[in-house]
Design a protein around this motif. Sequence first.
Motif, short mmCIF file in Angstrom:
data_model
loop_
_atom_site.label_atom_id
_atom_site.label_comp_id
_atom_site.label_asym_id
_atom_site.label_seq_id
_atom_site.Cartn_x
_atom_site.Cartn_y
_atom_site.Cartn_z
N THR A 47 0.84 -1.20 0.00
CA THR A 47 0.00 0.00 0.00
C THR A 47 0.87 1.24 0.00
OG1 THR A 47 -1.75 -1.17 1.21
CG2 THR A 47 -1.80 1.25 1.24
N LYS A 48 0.57 2.17 -0.89
CA LYS A 48 1.29 3.45 -0.94
C LYS A 48 0.41 4.54 -0.34
CE LYS A 48 4.46 2.52 -4.75
NZ LYS A 48 5.01 3.03 -6.03
N PHE A 49 1.04 5.54 0.22
CA PHE A 49 0.29 6.59 0.92
C PHE A 49 1.13 7.86 1.00
CE2 PHE A 49 2.58 3.85 3.82
CZ PHE A 49 3.28 4.74 4.61
N ASN A 50 0.50 8.95 1.39
CA ASN A 50 1.17 10.21 1.67
C ASN A 50 1.21 10.41 3.18
OD1 ASN A 50 1.25 10.63 -1.11
ND2 ASN A 50 -0.64 11.81 -1.11
N LEU A 51 2.32 10.91 3.68
CA LEU A 51 2.49 11.06 5.13
C LEU A 51 3.05 12.45 5.45
CD1 LEU A 51 2.50 9.68 7.97
CD2 LEU A 51 4.90 9.11 7.53
N ASP A 52 2.41 13.12 6.41
CA ASP A 52 2.91 14.39 6.94
C ASP A 52 2.99 14.26 8.45
OD1 ASP A 52 3.71 16.95 7.40
OD2 ASP A 52 1.96 17.93 6.51
N PHE A 53 4.14 13.81 8.92
CA PHE A 53 4.35 13.52 10.34
C PHE A 53 5.15 14.66 10.97
CE2 PHE A 53 7.08 11.27 13.58
CZ PHE A 53 6.07 11.06 14.51
N PRO A 54 4.62 15.34 12.00
CA PRO A 54 5.32 16.50 12.58
C PRO A 54 6.48 16.14 13.48
CG PRO A 54 3.29 16.06 13.78
CD PRO A 54 3.33 15.09 12.64
N LYS A 63 0.90 5.37 14.56
CA LYS A 63 -0.49 5.83 14.44
C LYS A 63 -0.68 6.70 13.19
CE LYS A 63 -1.61 5.70 19.38
NZ LYS A 63 -2.01 6.51 20.57
N ALA A 64 0.31 7.54 12.90
CA ALA A 64 0.21 8.40 11.72
C ALA A 64 0.23 7.57 10.44
CB ALA A 64 1.35 9.42 11.72
N ILE A 65 1.05 6.52 10.42
CA ILE A 65 1.12 5.64 9.25
C ILE A 65 -0.20 4.88 9.08
CG2 ILE A 65 2.26 3.61 8.27
CD1 ILE A 65 4.84 4.56 9.57
N GLU A 66 -0.75 4.38 10.17
CA GLU A 66 -2.01 3.65 10.10
C GLU A 66 -3.13 4.54 9.56
OE1 GLU A 66 -1.62 0.33 13.65
OE2 GLU A 66 -2.35 2.34 14.15
N LYS A 67 -3.15 5.78 9.98
CA LYS A 67 -4.17 6.72 9.50
C LYS A 67 -3.99 7.00 8.02
CE LYS A 67 -6.11 11.32 10.38
NZ LYS A 67 -6.02 12.55 11.23
N GLU A 84 11.76 7.74 22.53
CA GLU A 84 12.68 8.23 21.51
C GLU A 84 11.97 9.23 20.60
OE1 GLU A 84 16.21 8.72 19.70
OE2 GLU A 84 15.89 7.24 21.29
N GLN A 85 12.60 10.35 20.34
CA GLN A 85 11.99 11.39 19.51
C GLN A 85 12.46 11.26 18.06
OE1 GLN A 85 9.59 13.80 20.43
NE2 GLN A 85 9.49 12.35 22.15
N LEU A 86 11.51 11.09 17.15
CA LEU A 86 11.79 10.95 15.73
C LEU A 86 11.59 12.28 15.02
CD1 LEU A 86 9.96 7.55 15.09
CD2 LEU A 86 12.28 7.96 15.92
N PRO A 87 12.30 12.52 13.93
CA PRO A 87 12.21 13.81 13.23
C PRO A 87 10.92 13.90 12.41
CG PRO A 87 13.65 12.35 12.03
CD PRO A 87 13.29 11.62 13.31
N PRO A 88 10.56 15.09 11.97
CA PRO A 88 9.40 15.24 11.07
C PRO A 88 9.63 14.50 9.76
CG PRO A 88 10.04 17.37 12.01
CD PRO A 88 11.13 16.40 12.35
N LEU A 89 8.57 13.92 9.20
CA LEU A 89 8.65 13.16 7.95
C LEU A 89 7.52 13.59 7.04
CD1 LEU A 89 9.22 9.61 9.53
CD2 LEU A 89 10.98 11.08 8.54
N LYS A 90 7.87 14.02 5.85
CA LYS A 90 6.86 14.40 4.86
C LYS A 90 7.13 13.58 3.60
CE LYS A 90 4.65 18.41 2.71
NZ LYS A 90 3.34 18.14 3.34
N MET A 91 6.24 12.64 3.29
CA MET A 91 6.45 11.70 2.19
C MET A 91 5.23 11.67 1.28
SD MET A 91 9.43 10.27 2.91
CE MET A 91 10.54 10.14 4.32
N ASN A 92 5.48 11.46 -0.02
CA ASN A 92 4.41 11.31 -1.01
C ASN A 92 4.58 10.00 -1.74
OD1 ASN A 92 3.19 13.87 -0.54
ND2 ASN A 92 4.80 14.85 -1.73
N ASN A 93 3.46 9.27 -1.88
CA ASN A 93 3.43 8.04 -2.67
C ASN A 93 4.52 7.07 -2.21
OD1 ASN A 93 2.21 6.46 -4.66
ND2 ASN A 93 3.76 7.02 -6.18
N LEU A 99 9.69 3.85 3.53
CA LEU A 99 9.66 4.90 4.56
C LEU A 99 10.60 4.57 5.70
CD1 LEU A 99 8.49 7.38 6.03
CD2 LEU A 99 6.63 5.91 6.82
N PHE A 100 10.54 3.34 6.20
CA PHE A 100 11.40 2.94 7.31
C PHE A 100 12.86 2.87 6.89
CE2 PHE A 100 7.74 0.63 9.65
CZ PHE A 100 7.33 1.84 10.19
#
Length: 242
Positions: A47-54, A63-67, A84-93, A99-100
């Motif tokens: 499954t491909k998706f767009n992600l805007d994780f702050p 949770k952001a990926i599941e949504k 653990e604090q992860l950086p912002p991630l903005k991905m398309n398709n 992603l990982f």
Amino acid sequence: MKIAKYVALGFLVISLTPVWGQMGQIGIGQVFTTANLQPTLEATNLTKFNLDFPGGTPAELVKAIEKAMGKPLNAIIPDEFANEQLPPLKMNNVNVPRLFQALQLASVKQVQYVTGTYFGGFGVSNPSYSTFMSDYGFKTEGPETDDSVWYFFESKPPQSPPEKTCRFYQLAPYLDRGLTVDDITTAIQTGWKMEGETSPPEISFHKETKLLIAVGEPDKLEVIDNVLKALQPPPPNPTAVF
């Protein structure tokens, strides 16, 4: 003559056989290998998706990926890595494996850590260092599918045992003022307890010399210094001069 023609035709057919066998698999300008065929087939089912994780914790990223995917993601996050604090991630398709993979590559950094201590002139101790390539992210085993089980990891440099030191404190001035050894050591231990210290330094009173002997990490021994400083009598008031 006919025999010679048949022989020549046979060689021509043999030489063309590998070419015809590959034409259905190889495009123009493309080199075919079996190694890159399986990932291509698997990728079509992801499954491909767009992600805007702050930015945030691994659980918040899941949770952001599941949504974004519209379906659950199998993920295991050990308690030791939960904050653990992860950086912002903005991905398309993008799909989960890619992603990982990008997250892990972006986390790689070189870290210095203490490997030991050597002593120079006049007894001065100097730490020795080494380097370690640390990273973190999500991994899985086996073929990558939407149903893969991912687990969060973090590789850190090996922890060297904390350096301990021994200090001596003369308690005679405090005992002469009426304080007891128990009064002083109880105050010290209370300070460590209130700090949440689970492995405080060891302390022992030498009765003959009235010395309090403490062995532990230097920063933890500061509690003893602070207690003894607080127990010192206030300076006398200066005599007024008229």
